[in-house]
Design an enzyme around this catalytic site. Sequence first.
Site, short mmCIF file in Angstrom:
data_model
loop_
_atom_site.label_atom_id
_atom_site.label_comp_id
_atom_site.label_asym_id
_atom_site.label_seq_id
_atom_site.Cartn_x
_atom_site.Cartn_y
_atom_site.Cartn_z
N ARG A 1 -5.92 -1.64 8.85
CA ARG A 1 -6.28 -3.05 8.63
C ARG A 1 -6.59 -3.80 9.93
NH1 ARG A 1 -3.51 -5.59 3.82
NH2 ARG A 1 -1.91 -4.09 4.42
N ASP B 1 1.16 0.15 11.82
CA ASP B 1 1.04 -1.17 12.44
C ASP B 1 2.36 -1.96 12.37
OD1 ASP B 1 1.02 -1.56 9.72
OD2 ASP B 1 -0.62 -3.01 9.72
N ARG C 1 1.17 -5.12 -5.68
CA ARG C 1 1.22 -6.35 -4.88
C ARG C 1 1.64 -7.42 -5.89
NH1 ARG C 1 -0.69 -4.14 0.20
NH2 ARG C 1 -2.49 -2.87 -0.23
N GLY D 1 0.83 -1.21 0.00
CA GLY D 1 0.00 0.00 0.00
C GLY D 1 0.87 1.26 0.00
N ASP E 1 4.97 -4.80 6.27
CA ASP E 1 5.59 -6.07 6.68
C ASP E 1 5.73 -7.06 5.53
OD1 ASP E 1 2.88 -6.42 6.61
OD2 ASP E 1 2.75 -7.56 8.48
N ASP F 1 -1.18 2.86 8.39
CA ASP F 1 -1.79 2.18 9.55
C ASP F 1 -0.96 2.27 10.84
OD1 ASP F 1 -3.64 1.42 7.73
OD2 ASP F 1 -3.13 -0.70 7.70
N THR G 1 3.47 2.98 5.88
CA THR G 1 2.06 2.57 5.88
C THR G 1 1.28 3.55 6.73
OG1 THR G 1 0.46 0.99 6.79
CG2 THR G 1 2.69 0.83 7.64
#
Length: 354
Positions: free
Chosen positions: A174, A132, A75, A14, A106, A130, A128
């Site tokens: 996510r 995360d 991707r 992403g 990741d 996120d 990212t």
Amino acid sequence: MKNFKRIGILTSGGDAPGMNAAVRAAVRVALTRGVDVVAIYRGYSGLISGDIKPLSMRDVSNIINRGGTILYSDRCPEFKTKEGMQRAIDTCKKFGIDGIITLGGDGTFRGATDLTAHGIPCVGIPCTIDNDITSTEATIGFDTAMNTVIELIDKLRDTCESHARCNVVEVMGRGAGDIALNTAIASGASSVVVPEFPYDDESICKKIISAKSLGKRNFIVIVSEGVGSDYAPALTKKIQDATGVETKFARLAHIVRGGNPTLRDRVLASKMGTFAAEELLRGNSNVVVCEKRGKIVSKDINYALILDRMYKCTLKEGDLDSFSEEDIAKMKREIDRKRAHLLELFTVENKINL
Ligand code: ADP
Ligand code: F6P
């Protein structure tokens, strides 16, 4: 120490605002050191197909302020296969690529660690929205995404206030509530729903009913996408039925993944991009660049990936075998710190957003 002549740089997974600023920094540091840099377009897809072009100092001009990624992203399931990896290695040989700086999340780092194991040293930069990636306190793109969220919620609040409405707003993340928790505080949301903490629809509705009885007209409820895509639309209906307040639903989705990076992301990306290039050229690979207490450091990619699994409670048998007790204790401390940080945000939100 390896004598680097040419390195590659790619963005994968992403996209995130600030990727370009990190690319700019890394490219300039390497070129200044007399090392050629090639752009690998479309992440690992471009590495497999040979979609590669040299980069000059000027090729990375005027991009520090731009969202998205000038290197494009993708991707690439093929990269996970033996044949895909072999084609990627062949491309590196063909183009004389001695090492790669990989920007992503990741999944991208898993690819980077595989490449390193196949003789192409890699350094990862965490990008990212996120946030995360447990090994770093901040990822590139997170700050921009949060600022975009509050800008959009401020607009929704205006119309909620005019019409005495509630708006349920689903934000990205996510499996992580970082965006939701921070923006809930910053936008004065009535409630926030994230996967990390328990939630119940009844309490959300009761809070709205109570605030309404005290004269409140506008209500914002933030839901992290991590709780599942059906939850927020269903909650919207429940709130309307239980409170009598007309309730709308907005899914912000990818709109918060684009846009010009904030100052914080530009600076973080510039620091991380600089550090990544220096780290690779000094011969330190299979690492991810992290921010820890405001300092830029590097962590072993395997450590970072396993730390993430430990945090997400997805450890597989044998995952911890190669780590010392000291490492495992350190991982647990990092996880405790991250959980405590999120709990603090959740507690503050609950105390003041009444
Ligand atoms: P992110 O990097 O944002 O987490 P993805 O999980 O989609 O995004 O991963 C980006 C790309 O990294 C994938 O499309 C694939 O090419 C590569 N990748 C992901 N997982 C692995 C893996 N287990 N092994 C090797 N490469 C991987
Ligand atoms: O990881 C960043 C993220 O934007 C998540 O918040 C979201 O779930 C996912 O990527 C969406 O990915 P895609 O680009 O495949 O729609």
